[in-house]
Design a protein around this motif. Structure first.
Motif, PDB file in Angstrom:
ATOM      1  N   ALA A 132       0.797  -1.234   0.000  1.00 19.37           N
ATOM      2  CA  ALA A 132       0.000   0.000   0.000  1.00 19.37           C
ATOM      3  C   ALA A 132       0.828   1.281   0.000  1.00 19.37           C
ATOM      4  CB  ALA A 132      -0.933  -0.011   1.206  1.00 19.37           C
ATOM      5  N   THR A 133       2.126   1.179   0.216  1.00 21.30           N
ATOM      6  CA  THR A 133       2.949   2.397   0.293  1.00 21.30           C
ATOM      7  C   THR A 133       4.178   2.251  -0.612  1.00 21.30           C
ATOM      8  OG1 THR A 133       4.176   3.860   1.810  1.00 21.30           O
ATOM      9  CG2 THR A 133       4.143   1.537   2.396  1.00 21.30           C
ATOM     10  N   ASP A 134       4.603   3.366  -1.217  1.00 20.58           N
ATOM     11  CA  ASP A 134       5.754   3.288  -2.129  1.00 20.58           C
ATOM     12  C   ASP A 134       7.025   2.893  -1.382  1.00 20.58           C
ATOM     13  OD1 ASP A 134       4.126   3.990  -4.160  1.00 20.58           O
ATOM     14  OD2 ASP A 134       4.890   6.028  -4.428  1.00 20.58           O
ATOM     15  N   PHE A 135       7.200   3.472  -0.189  1.00 18.90           N
ATOM     16  CA  PHE A 135       8.369   3.132   0.641  1.00 18.90           C
ATOM     17  C   PHE A 135       7.955   3.050   2.097  1.00 18.90           C
ATOM     18  CE2 PHE A 135      10.753   4.798  -2.995  1.00 18.90           C
ATOM     19  CZ  PHE A 135      11.740   3.826  -3.109  1.00 18.90           C
ATOM     20  N   ALA A 307       0.295   6.417   4.094  1.00 21.03           N
ATOM     21  CA  ALA A 307       1.124   5.757   3.080  1.00 21.03           C
ATOM     22  C   ALA A 307       1.793   6.816   2.225  1.00 21.03           C
ATOM     23  CB  ALA A 307       0.254   4.859   2.202  1.00 21.03           C
ATOM     24  N   LEU A 308       2.929   6.457   1.651  1.00 25.57           N
ATOM     25  CA  LEU A 308       3.634   7.369   0.738  1.00 25.57           C
ATOM     26  C   LEU A 308       3.266   7.006  -0.700  1.00 25.57           C
ATOM     27  CD1 LEU A 308       5.951   9.599   0.524  1.00 25.57           C
ATOM     28  CD2 LEU A 308       7.490   7.680   0.082  1.00 25.57           C
ATOM     29  N   PRO A 317      -7.249   2.606   3.411  1.00 24.30           N
ATOM     30  CA  PRO A 317      -7.882   1.749   4.415  1.00 24.30           C
ATOM     31  C   PRO A 317      -6.877   0.747   4.985  1.00 24.30           C
ATOM     32  CG  PRO A 317      -9.193   1.828   2.404  1.00 24.30           C
ATOM     33  CD  PRO A 317      -7.897   2.518   2.102  1.00 24.30           C
ATOM     34  N   LEU A 318      -6.963   0.519   6.273  1.00 17.84           N
ATOM     35  CA  LEU A 318      -6.063  -0.456   6.914  1.00 17.84           C
ATOM     36  C   LEU A 318      -6.142  -1.822   6.234  1.00 17.84           C
ATOM     37  CD1 LEU A 318      -6.239   0.021  10.791  1.00 17.84           C
ATOM     38  CD2 LEU A 318      -4.182  -0.229   9.401  1.00 17.84           C
ATOM     39  N   THR A 319      -7.328  -2.126   5.705  1.00 14.19           N
ATOM     40  CA  THR A 319      -7.496  -3.433   5.042  1.00 14.19           C
ATOM     41  C   THR A 319      -6.545  -3.568   3.845  1.00 14.19           C
ATOM     42  OG1 THR A 319      -9.385  -2.364   3.999  1.00 14.19           O
ATOM     43  CG2 THR A 319      -9.876  -4.037   5.648  1.00 14.19           C
ATOM     44  N   ASP A 320      -6.128  -2.418   3.264  1.00 18.45           N
ATOM     45  CA  ASP A 320      -5.191  -2.474   2.124  1.00 18.45           C
ATOM     46  C   ASP A 320      -3.763  -2.788   2.569  1.00 18.45           C
ATOM     47  OD1 ASP A 320      -7.254  -1.745   0.592  1.00 18.45           O
ATOM     48  OD2 ASP A 320      -6.392   0.142  -0.151  1.00 18.45           O
ATOM     49  N   ALA A 321      -3.483  -2.513   3.861  1.00 18.78           N
ATOM     50  CA  ALA A 321      -2.105  -2.594   4.351  1.00 18.78           C
ATOM     51  C   ALA A 321      -1.506  -3.968   4.121  1.00 18.78           C
ATOM     52  CB  ALA A 321      -2.042  -2.245   5.828  1.00 18.78           C
ATOM     53  N   THR A 322      -2.299  -4.995   4.353  1.00 20.75           N
ATOM     54  CA  THR A 322      -1.752  -6.351   4.312  1.00 20.75           C
ATOM     55  C   THR A 322      -2.299  -7.149   3.125  1.00 20.75           C
ATOM     56  OG1 THR A 322      -3.514  -6.957   5.826  1.00 20.75           O
ATOM     57  CG2 THR A 322      -1.387  -6.471   6.801  1.00 20.75           C
TER      58      THR A 322
END
Ligand code: F6P
Length: 341
Positions: A132-135, A307-308, A317-322
């Protein structure tokens, strides 16, 4: 408003910079109070707290590790874990939580948020494999440590006409290996995303010796050899179903020694990559994550993670994190392959 803060999972340079930014902005702009939960989810689970305010975050920006401590405790694997967390949050008068962590910590945050716990997530991992994040912060520090190690290994490899195999972290993704290998002028880079052909590695190493340079092989800890190209044995399989060999750096070095007749040494960088002071980039990213996380709390935007994206900090959304691991693409690996051999 009283906000709880915790750090979970493997530690990572930049965690303290996040904590500092959350607290500094929370106190100065919103007049919030804070409570620190010790050792990841174990803190709210067992009600282990510490004071957290401006005095506690003074001077911590350049310090590695985390002043809050960390653990891999998962309350969903513990009887009445969730109920205990909810009780302890209420007992401490905590209205919202900032959870700083990787896949596992944010996975717990996601589930708790679905159970009405007000939580904002901040992603961290030196592996840089969160989709979900570039870095993620910590990655740049780890890459710099690994690159410095490779630079140093070149000179001793040359003196002894040896092969040096450097094992770096990265169980599922080869980002550290790819970036440090490219920056350090590695002869071959082996990553988990692409099972490697040991015969090819032998060829690359031999061709390097023919040009009078000593080869450096960078191998991610989760890299796996293609069956039939090596004499190493194991029944273990990794997340992709490939043969998994613990201590892969050592094994590659032994096999290279056997097949090339040249001396080889393996160096496992291990937790050195996670320790010490964060780079300027990681302090910058961690600080911005912290500022935006407390802003999300202030906006009541719970169940979200910062997220970056490019140079912007966004909320997802936190659901995207993992949801998905970010893996090294074939295109990026092909760029590195230009320098193999
Ligand atoms: O996920 C971060 C990480 O550093 C991995 O690269 C590594 O495989 C793992 O953590 C090591 O975990 P531990 O600190 O529990 O040995």
């Amino acid at each position: 408003m009283r906000v709880g803060v915790l750090t979970g999972g493997g530690d990572c340079p930049g965690l303290n910079a996040v904590i500092r930014a959350v607290v500094r902005k929370g106190v100065s702009e919103y007049g919030y109070e804070f409570v620190g939960f010790r050792d990841g989810w174990r803190g709210p689970l067992e009600n282990i707290t510490c004071e957290l305010g401006i005095p506690q975050v003074r001077g911590i920006l350049p310090r590695g590790g985390t002043i809050l401590g960390s653990s891999r405790t998962n309350p969903f694997k513990i009887e009445n874990g969730v109920e205990r967390i909810k009780e302890n949050l209420a007992a401490n008068g905590v209205d919202a939580l900032v959870a700083i962590g990787g896949e596992d910590t944010l996975g717990v945050a996601t589930k708790l948020s679905e159970l009405d716990v007000k939580v904002v997530g901040v992603p961290k991992t030196i592996d840089n494999d969160l989709g979900a994040t570039d870095f993620t912060f910590g990655f740049d520090t780890a890459v710099n440590i690994a690159t410095e190690a490779i630079d140093r290994l070149h000179t001793t490899a040359e003196s002894h006409h040896r092969i040096m195999v450097v094992e770096v972290m990265g169980r599922h993704a080869g980002w550290i290996a790819l970036h440090a290998g490219l920056a350090g002028g590695a002869n071959v880079i082996l990553i988990p995303e692409r099972p490697f052909d040991m015969d090819k590695v032998v060829e690359y190493v031999e061709s390097r010796f023919r040009t009078n340079y000593s080869p450096i092989v960078v191998v991610a800890e989760g890299a796996v050899p293609k069956e039939g190209t090596h004499s190493l044995q194991s029944d273990e399989r990794d997340a992709f179903g490939h043969v998994r060999l613990g201590g892969i750096g050592d094994m590659v070095a032994k096999e290279l020694e056997k097949r090339t007749g040249k001396e080889a040494r393996a160096v496992v960088l291990g937790h050195v990559q996670r320790g010490g002071t964060p780079t300027a980039f990681d302090r910058w990213l961690a600080t911005r994550f912290g500022l935006h996380a407390i802003e999300a709390v202030h906006d009541g935007d719970f169940g979200m993670m910062v997220a970056l994206r490019g140079t912007d900090i966004v909320r997802v959304p936190l659901t995207d994190a993992t949801k998905e691991l970010k893996l090294v693409t074939p295109e990026l690996y092909a760029e590195a392959e230009v320098f193999f051999g």
